[in-house]
Design a protein around this motif. Structure first.
Motif, PDB file in Angstrom:
ATOM      1  N   CYS A 305       0.662  -1.433   0.109  1.00 34.65           N
ATOM      2  CA  CYS A 305      -0.768   0.101   0.205  1.00 34.65           C
ATOM      3  C   CYS A 305       0.817   1.549   0.010  1.00 34.65           C
ATOM      4  CB  CYS A 305      -0.461  -0.278   1.055  1.00 34.65           C
ATOM      5  SG  CYS A 305      -1.801  -1.477   1.122  1.00 34.65           S
ATOM      6  N   HIS A 306       0.705   1.979  -1.103  1.00 35.75           N
ATOM      7  CA  HIS A 306       1.321   3.088  -0.462  1.00 35.75           C
ATOM      8  C   HIS A 306       0.626   4.622  -0.266  1.00 35.75           C
ATOM      9  CE1 HIS A 306       3.375   0.706  -4.031  1.00 35.75           C
ATOM     10  NE2 HIS A 306       4.408   1.773  -3.759  1.00 35.75           N
ATOM     11  N   MET A 307       0.682   5.244   0.815  1.00 35.33           N
ATOM     12  CA  MET A 307      -0.340   6.213   1.190  1.00 35.33           C
ATOM     13  C   MET A 307       0.663   7.717   1.251  1.00 35.33           C
ATOM     14  SD  MET A 307      -2.517   4.814   2.805  1.00 35.33           S
ATOM     15  CE  MET A 307      -2.942   2.859   3.385  1.00 35.33           C
ATOM     16  N   ALA A 308      -0.312   8.477   0.512  1.00 35.42           N
ATOM     17  CA  ALA A 308      -0.048   9.875   0.402  1.00 35.42           C
ATOM     18  C   ALA A 308      -0.788  10.740   1.497  1.00 35.42           C
ATOM     19  CB  ALA A 308       0.533   9.999  -1.217  1.00 35.42           C
ATOM     20  N   VAL A 309      -0.549  11.782   2.085  1.00 28.49           N
ATOM     21  CA  VAL A 309      -1.644  12.671   2.625  1.00 28.49           C
ATOM     22  C   VAL A 309      -1.398  13.828   2.524  1.00 28.49           C
ATOM     23  CG1 VAL A 309      -1.624  11.282   5.004  1.00 28.49           C
ATOM     24  CG2 VAL A 309       0.019  13.082   4.468  1.00 28.49           C
ATOM     25  N   ASN A 310      -2.447  14.906   2.467  1.00 27.02           N
ATOM     26  CA  ASN A 310      -2.522  16.345   2.031  1.00 27.02           C
ATOM     27  C   ASN A 310      -3.326  16.719   2.569  1.00 27.02           C
ATOM     28  OD1 ASN A 310      -2.418  18.866  -0.387  1.00 27.02           O
ATOM     29  ND2 ASN A 310      -0.670  17.311  -1.293  1.00 27.02           N
ATOM     30  N   ASN A 311      -3.388  18.463   2.435  1.00 30.60           N
ATOM     31  CA  ASN A 311      -4.157  19.345   3.394  1.00 30.60           C
ATOM     32  C   ASN A 311      -5.336  19.568   2.602  1.00 30.60           C
ATOM     33  OD1 ASN A 311      -2.866  21.082   1.657  1.00 30.60           O
ATOM     34  ND2 ASN A 311      -1.886  22.169   2.417  1.00 30.60           N
ATOM     35  N   LYS A 312      -5.246  18.951   1.030  1.00 26.39           N
ATOM     36  CA  LYS A 312      -6.325  19.561   0.126  1.00 26.39           C
ATOM     37  C   LYS A 312      -6.568  17.959  -0.445  1.00 26.39           C
ATOM     38  CE  LYS A 312      -3.163  21.434  -3.837  1.00 26.39           C
ATOM     39  NZ  LYS A 312      -3.258  22.043  -4.679  1.00 26.39           N
ATOM     40  N   PRO A 313      -7.802  18.135  -0.736  1.00 27.70           N
ATOM     41  CA  PRO A 313      -8.437  16.859  -1.718  1.00 27.70           C
ATOM     42  C   PRO A 313      -7.608  16.737  -2.920  1.00 27.70           C
ATOM     43  CG  PRO A 313     -10.020  17.869  -1.638  1.00 27.70           C
ATOM     44  CD  PRO A 313      -9.157  18.883  -1.028  1.00 27.70           C
ATOM     45  N   ILE A 314      -7.154  15.513  -3.310  1.00 25.42           N
ATOM     46  CA  ILE A 314      -6.668  15.660  -4.969  1.00 25.42           C
ATOM     47  C   ILE A 314      -7.327  14.052  -5.967  1.00 25.42           C
ATOM     48  CG2 ILE A 314      -4.497  15.353  -6.438  1.00 25.42           C
ATOM     49  CD1 ILE A 314      -2.729  17.144  -4.330  1.00 25.42           C
ATOM     50  N   GLU A 315      -7.779  14.552  -6.627  1.00 23.59           N
ATOM     51  CA  GLU A 315      -8.161  13.188  -7.068  1.00 23.59           C
ATOM     52  C   GLU A 315      -7.783  12.541  -8.283  1.00 23.59           C
ATOM     53  OE1 GLU A 315     -12.254  14.157  -8.749  1.00 23.59           O
ATOM     54  OE2 GLU A 315     -12.969  15.334  -7.105  1.00 23.59           O
ATOM     55  N   VAL A 316      -6.789  11.173  -7.880  1.00 19.17           N
ATOM     56  CA  VAL A 316      -6.105  10.718  -8.917  1.00 19.17           C
ATOM     57  C   VAL A 316      -6.484   9.805  -9.804  1.00 19.17           C
ATOM     58  CG1 VAL A 316      -3.969   9.837  -8.904  1.00 19.17           C
ATOM     59  CG2 VAL A 316      -4.593  11.918  -7.047  1.00 19.17           C
TER      60      VAL A 316
END
Length: 558
Positions: A305-316
């Protein structure tokens, strides 16, 4: 526990244990594990037991909730031998995202066409619900934007649709459906709460940064599961809590069974991979930037599993999420992955003539070490500066169990180019190396999708899990992507992640963020070898071409 030789050492040990957090977790799909973890994020003692897995037919994987719970009880007892129950401050659970089915009385009810009640769990890796996932995706429902545009057959809603369609006589008898982590907290506390992590990531439950969250009845109506809304969604959960939030205390009978105190705080659960990401994301690694959004976490087990976090929602596209607060509070999570990584490497080893023979006398870890030595010797004899150059003409597409990200196509299959009639150990070593490279290129493919969608370029990767024990795997990941990898000193990051939740439920720390900062620990930085980046660039281009070739072959055969 070893007996200390001096009274001063015994006093220090007792103080150390007084600050400990107890965590129980299920990991790697086939093991139940428990550990004592202290307030600094260090594992003091752990225990593991094997779990039973049934494969009634191809791509069907089932387990027993009774077997899992009994194994959990056993490993808990193992780690608290000699421990004063008062020293156990909190309990955190995590588990694989598998679907547990129970009747109205909370007893196991079969998910198998054989209708054996013991087999009441559809595992995450089960691929029976392909048609159901395809049906959902063809609806184009707005909710799919939170799963990269496509629901995965590994998720729970397609599996529920499969049960309703294929086991209609049982469908009306099901009283409760749990994600496995929530089943464990229910067994421990008796409370039927659900974790926001499990529901948002695997059940198409909506959660927005505004604080609004709930089941999407329009979506359930459209896919024929509107009956799950009966009695205020009691079968699938109507009390939803954040990971780490207190969800209840240990039931008296469970506490007595475990040898712990009644009402010991139990934390709302988390999925195992997310626990690994939580346990690593606060790790300190020298001068490497510690901004959470600049780090990609790799949790490497049966799958990766590859987990990435951000302070805004990013649709990938092709990547699950964005999920709000699913791993780190108030941050959006994108979750990518490879459906088979450790499982793929095990298959490569066991299916090769040389590998099957070596496994009769060597454990898997020792076999991999043996192969690394072989590769080093082969590179030296051919006067190559790096072992990676050995696979110039050997290429692997690693999706033997479908592609989770970023293509999101479970029907994809594996490919190998460059095979010879060769049964030698050296040939096995080369195939093993090419597979390690392919997994690294899969990570690079995911990173490119994340960055193209709006993530800033990552400054580092964090890694944990079984494959993190292989230094060649780690180095190839760093080399192929071109950024350093942080390997935590505490190897059991998933255990630490659950301990962070247990610490929060016990109020030892007042927030998940505070627990992350205090329990993250330190890490070693593995730097990429920039001298072979151009070689990996070429192989990555071959990697991408192999996918397009597979699609072309399919079209030619239509």
């Amino acid at each position: 526990m070893n007996t200390r030789s001096s009274s001063q050492e015994r006093i220090n040990y007792q103080l150390f244990m007084f600050n400990s957090i107890f965590v129980i977790m299920l990991y790697y799909s086939n093991h139940a594990r428990a550990a004592l973890v202290d307030c600094y994020g260090q594992v003091i003692k752990s225990s593991a037991r094997n779990l039973q897995i049934w494969r009634p037919q191809a791509d069907f994987y089932e387990q027993s909730s009774t077997d899992i719970w009994e194994s959990c009880v056993n490993v808990i007892k193992d780690v608290i031998i000699g421990i004063n129950p008062k020293e156990v401050k909190g309990i955190g659970f995590d588990a694989t995202c598998s679907l547990v089915a129970l009747d109205n009385n909370g007893n196991p009810l079969s998910v198998s066409q054989s209708k054996i009640n013991q087999q009441n769990i559809i595992m995450w890796m089960d691929h029976r619900a392909q048609d159901e996932a395809d049906f959902i995706n063809k609806t184009g429902h707005e909710i799919l934007k939170f799963v990269g545009g496509k629901v995965s057959l590994e998720m729970e809603i397609p599996k529920l649709m499969w049960l309703k369609k294929h086991l209609p006589s049982l469908w009306t008898k099901y009283g409760h459906f749990f994600d496995l982590p929530d089943f464990l907290t229910w067994k421990a506390t008796g409370y039927e709460s659900r974790s926001m992590c499990s529901l948002v990531c695997k059940w198409n439950y909506e959660c927005l940064s505004s604080g609004s969250h709930g089941w999407n009845l329009n979506f359930l109506n459209q896919i024929g599961l509107d009956d799950l809304a009966e009695n205020n969604f009691c079968k699938i959960g109507n009390k939803v809590l954040m990971p780490g939030e207190f969800c209840g205390g240990l039931l008296p009978n469970i506490a007595d069974l475990l040898g712990l105190l009644p009402n010991t705080p139990v934390a709302t659960s988390i999925i195992d991979a997310h626990a690994g990401g939580l346990g690593m994301i606060g790790t300190m690694g020298g001068e490497i930037e510690q901004d959470m959004s600049s780090r990609l976490s790799l949790i490497c087990g049966t799958s990766t599993c590859h987990m990435a976090v951000n302070n805004k929602p990013i649709e990938v596209k092709g990547v699950w999420g964005p999920y709000f607060s699913a791993m780190v509070p108030n941050l959006w999570l994108n979750e990518a992955g490879q459906s088979a990584s450790g499982m793929l490497l095990d298959h490569i080893l066991s299916s090769h003539p040389a590998g099957s023979k070596l496994l009769q006398k060597l454990e898997t870890g020792n076999l991999r070490m043996h192969l690394r030595k072989l590769l080093q010797g082969m590179a030296k004899s051919r006067r190559l500066s790096d072992v990676n150059f050995l696979t110039k003409d050997l290429h692997v597409w690693p999706d033997f169990h479908g592609n989770r990200s970023p293509i999101a196509d479970p029907s994809l299959t594996g490919m190998i180019v460059g095979l010879k009639i060769d049964k030698s150990e050296e040939n096995l070593a080369l195939l093993y190396l090419a597979t390690l490279q392919a997994l690294a290129y899969g990570t690079r493919h995911i990173i490119e999708a994340l960055v193209q969608a709006g993530y800033r370029p990552f400054k580092s990767m964090l890694i944990c899990g079984g494959l993190a024990k292989d230094p060649l795997f780690i180095q190839i990941q760093a080399d192929s992507v071109g950024i350093p990898i942080l390997k935590p000193h505490e190897k059991e990051s998933v255990l630490v992640g659950s301990a962070i939740l247990g610490a929060c439920a016990s109020q030892y720390f007042n927030s998940v963020q505070s627990a992350i900062e205090n329990m993250g620990g330190k890490a070693d930085a593995i730097q990429p070898n920039k001298n072979i980046k151009s070689f990996h660039d070429k192989k990555f281009n071959v990697f991408l071409k192999m996918f397009h070739d597979q699609m072309q072959y399919r079209n030619m055969m239509c």
